[in-house]
Scaffold this motif. Sequence first.
Motif, PDB file in Angstrom:
ATOM      1  N   GLN A  80     -55.690 -16.309  21.577  1.00  0.00           N
ATOM      2  CA  GLN A  80     -55.035 -15.980  20.316  1.00  0.00           C
ATOM      3  C   GLN A  80     -55.225 -14.504  19.993  1.00  0.00           C
ATOM      4  O   GLN A  80     -54.281 -13.815  19.587  1.00  0.00           O
ATOM      5  CB  GLN A  80     -55.615 -16.819  19.167  1.00  0.00           C
ATOM      6  CG  GLN A  80     -55.200 -18.261  19.163  1.00  0.00           C
ATOM      7  CD  GLN A  80     -55.866 -19.002  18.015  1.00  0.00           C
ATOM      8  OE1 GLN A  80     -57.091 -19.074  17.920  1.00  0.00           O
ATOM      9  NE2 GLN A  80     -55.046 -19.546  17.122  1.00  0.00           N
ATOM     10  N   ALA A 137     -53.075 -12.350  22.171  1.00  0.00           N
ATOM     11  CA  ALA A 137     -51.687 -12.332  21.688  1.00  0.00           C
ATOM     12  C   ALA A 137     -51.542 -11.386  20.506  1.00  0.00           C
ATOM     13  O   ALA A 137     -50.547 -10.654  20.399  1.00  0.00           O
ATOM     14  CB  ALA A 137     -51.248 -13.745  21.297  1.00  0.00           C
ATOM     15  N   MET A 138     -52.538 -11.369  19.620  1.00  0.00           N
ATOM     16  CA  MET A 138     -52.493 -10.455  18.477  1.00  0.00           C
ATOM     17  C   MET A 138     -52.513  -9.001  18.951  1.00  0.00           C
ATOM     18  O   MET A 138     -51.795  -8.154  18.405  1.00  0.00           O
ATOM     19  CB  MET A 138     -53.665 -10.725  17.530  1.00  0.00           C
ATOM     20  CG  MET A 138     -53.550 -12.036  16.781  1.00  0.00           C
ATOM     21  SD  MET A 138     -54.975 -12.340  15.708  1.00  0.00           S
ATOM     22  CE  MET A 138     -54.669 -11.103  14.436  1.00  0.00           C
ATOM     23  N   SER A 163     -51.397  -7.876  21.857  1.00  0.00           N
ATOM     24  CA  SER A 163     -50.098  -7.567  22.473  1.00  0.00           C
ATOM     25  C   SER A 163     -48.982  -7.464  21.446  1.00  0.00           C
ATOM     26  O   SER A 163     -47.960  -6.820  21.693  1.00  0.00           O
ATOM     27  CB  SER A 163     -49.750  -8.590  23.557  1.00  0.00           C
ATOM     28  OG  SER A 163     -49.525  -9.859  22.988  1.00  0.00           O
ATOM     29  N   ASN A 164     -49.173  -8.054  20.261  1.00  0.00           N
ATOM     30  CA  ASN A 164     -48.187  -7.952  19.178  1.00  0.00           C
ATOM     31  C   ASN A 164     -48.475  -6.799  18.222  1.00  0.00           C
ATOM     32  O   ASN A 164     -47.819  -6.667  17.194  1.00  0.00           O
ATOM     33  CB  ASN A 164     -48.142  -9.265  18.378  1.00  0.00           C
ATOM     34  CG  ASN A 164     -47.478 -10.369  19.152  1.00  0.00           C
ATOM     35  OD1 ASN A 164     -46.565 -10.141  19.940  1.00  0.00           O
ATOM     36  ND2 ASN A 164     -47.937 -11.589  18.936  1.00  0.00           N
ATOM     37  N   GLY A 165     -49.477  -5.986  18.535  1.00  0.00           N
ATOM     38  CA  GLY A 165     -49.800  -4.835  17.704  1.00  0.00           C
ATOM     39  C   GLY A 165     -50.511  -5.184  16.414  1.00  0.00           C
ATOM     40  O   GLY A 165     -50.480  -4.423  15.448  1.00  0.00           O
ATOM     41  N   GLU A 166     -51.200  -6.337  16.365  1.00  0.00           N
ATOM     42  CA  GLU A 166     -51.851  -6.807  15.147  1.00  0.00           C
ATOM     43  C   GLU A 166     -53.353  -6.535  15.124  1.00  0.00           C
ATOM     44  O   GLU A 166     -54.043  -6.959  14.192  1.00  0.00           O
ATOM     45  CB  GLU A 166     -51.597  -8.308  14.974  1.00  0.00           C
ATOM     46  CG  GLU A 166     -50.126  -8.656  14.842  1.00  0.00           C
ATOM     47  CD  GLU A 166     -49.866 -10.151  14.905  1.00  0.00           C
ATOM     48  OE1 GLU A 166     -50.825 -10.939  14.759  1.00  0.00           O
ATOM     49  OE2 GLU A 166     -48.706 -10.531  15.117  1.00  0.00           O
ATOM     50  N   TYR A 180     -53.360  -2.040  26.096  1.00  0.00           N
ATOM     51  CA  TYR A 180     -52.742  -1.566  24.854  1.00  0.00           C
ATOM     52  C   TYR A 180     -53.526  -0.430  24.207  1.00  0.00           C
ATOM     53  O   TYR A 180     -53.238  -0.028  23.087  1.00  0.00           O
ATOM     54  CB  TYR A 180     -52.548  -2.741  23.883  1.00  0.00           C
ATOM     55  CG  TYR A 180     -51.397  -3.605  24.315  1.00  0.00           C
ATOM     56  CD1 TYR A 180     -50.092  -3.307  23.930  1.00  0.00           C
ATOM     57  CD2 TYR A 180     -51.601  -4.694  25.156  1.00  0.00           C
ATOM     58  CE1 TYR A 180     -49.027  -4.088  24.349  1.00  0.00           C
ATOM     59  CE2 TYR A 180     -50.541  -5.476  25.584  1.00  0.00           C
ATOM     60  CZ  TYR A 180     -49.253  -5.162  25.179  1.00  0.00           C
ATOM     61  OH  TYR A 180     -48.195  -5.941  25.612  1.00  0.00           O
ATOM     62  N   ARG A 239     -48.992   5.309  23.934  1.00  0.00           N
ATOM     63  CA  ARG A 239     -48.647   4.266  24.896  1.00  0.00           C
ATOM     64  C   ARG A 239     -49.169   4.662  26.261  1.00  0.00           C
ATOM     65  O   ARG A 239     -48.978   5.784  26.699  1.00  0.00           O
ATOM     66  CB  ARG A 239     -47.128   4.084  24.967  1.00  0.00           C
ATOM     67  CG  ARG A 239     -46.558   3.366  23.768  1.00  0.00           C
ATOM     68  CD  ARG A 239     -45.084   3.167  23.912  1.00  0.00           C
ATOM     69  NE  ARG A 239     -44.856   2.045  24.806  1.00  0.00           N
ATOM     70  CZ  ARG A 239     -43.665   1.598  25.163  1.00  0.00           C
ATOM     71  NH1 ARG A 239     -42.580   2.183  24.698  1.00  0.00           N
ATOM     72  NH2 ARG A 239     -43.528   0.572  25.955  1.00  0.00           N
TER      73      ARG A 239
END
Length: 155
Positions: free
Chosen positions: A75, A78-79, A81-84, A114, A142
């Motif tokens: 989880q 995923a956060m 990779s979503n920029g969270e 990231y 990046r």
Amino acid sequence: MDRIKNIAVVAHDNCKEELLDFIDCNREALAPHRLVATGTTGRLVEDLLAENEDAGAEHKRVRRLKSGPLGGDQQLGAMISNGEVDVLFFFWDPMEPQPHDVDVKALLRLAVLYNIPTASNRSSAEFLISSTFFDHEFCIKRGRYFEYADRELKP
């Protein structure tokens, strides 16, 4: 990255006490930021932050994910990779095999991919939290790995 950061805190069982002490000693520096944590670590951090608050004062909520072995590491990945997630404090135990070692490796891989500032022990955490960038806006560049995702595919 905004001035107010999304900070992930994770610790393996043998490292939880050290992470909690780090958070307690840096309570003021962490106060303006948002915390997210995997399972048990999240509960322990919430309890720590609540125990020293004035009676009736609302303590800082920690966004709690599942326990690492039950999917919390995924989880958190995923956060990332979503920029969270802006910063990762992950006190991991180098001496104890984990049943979810592949998930731990995947999480650390994503943090590097990231370009997320990451601290894996007390010393690196102290250096990171004392950085002048910690309470200011910061632009994460990046990495070269994104060329792969942006490549042109030939039919």
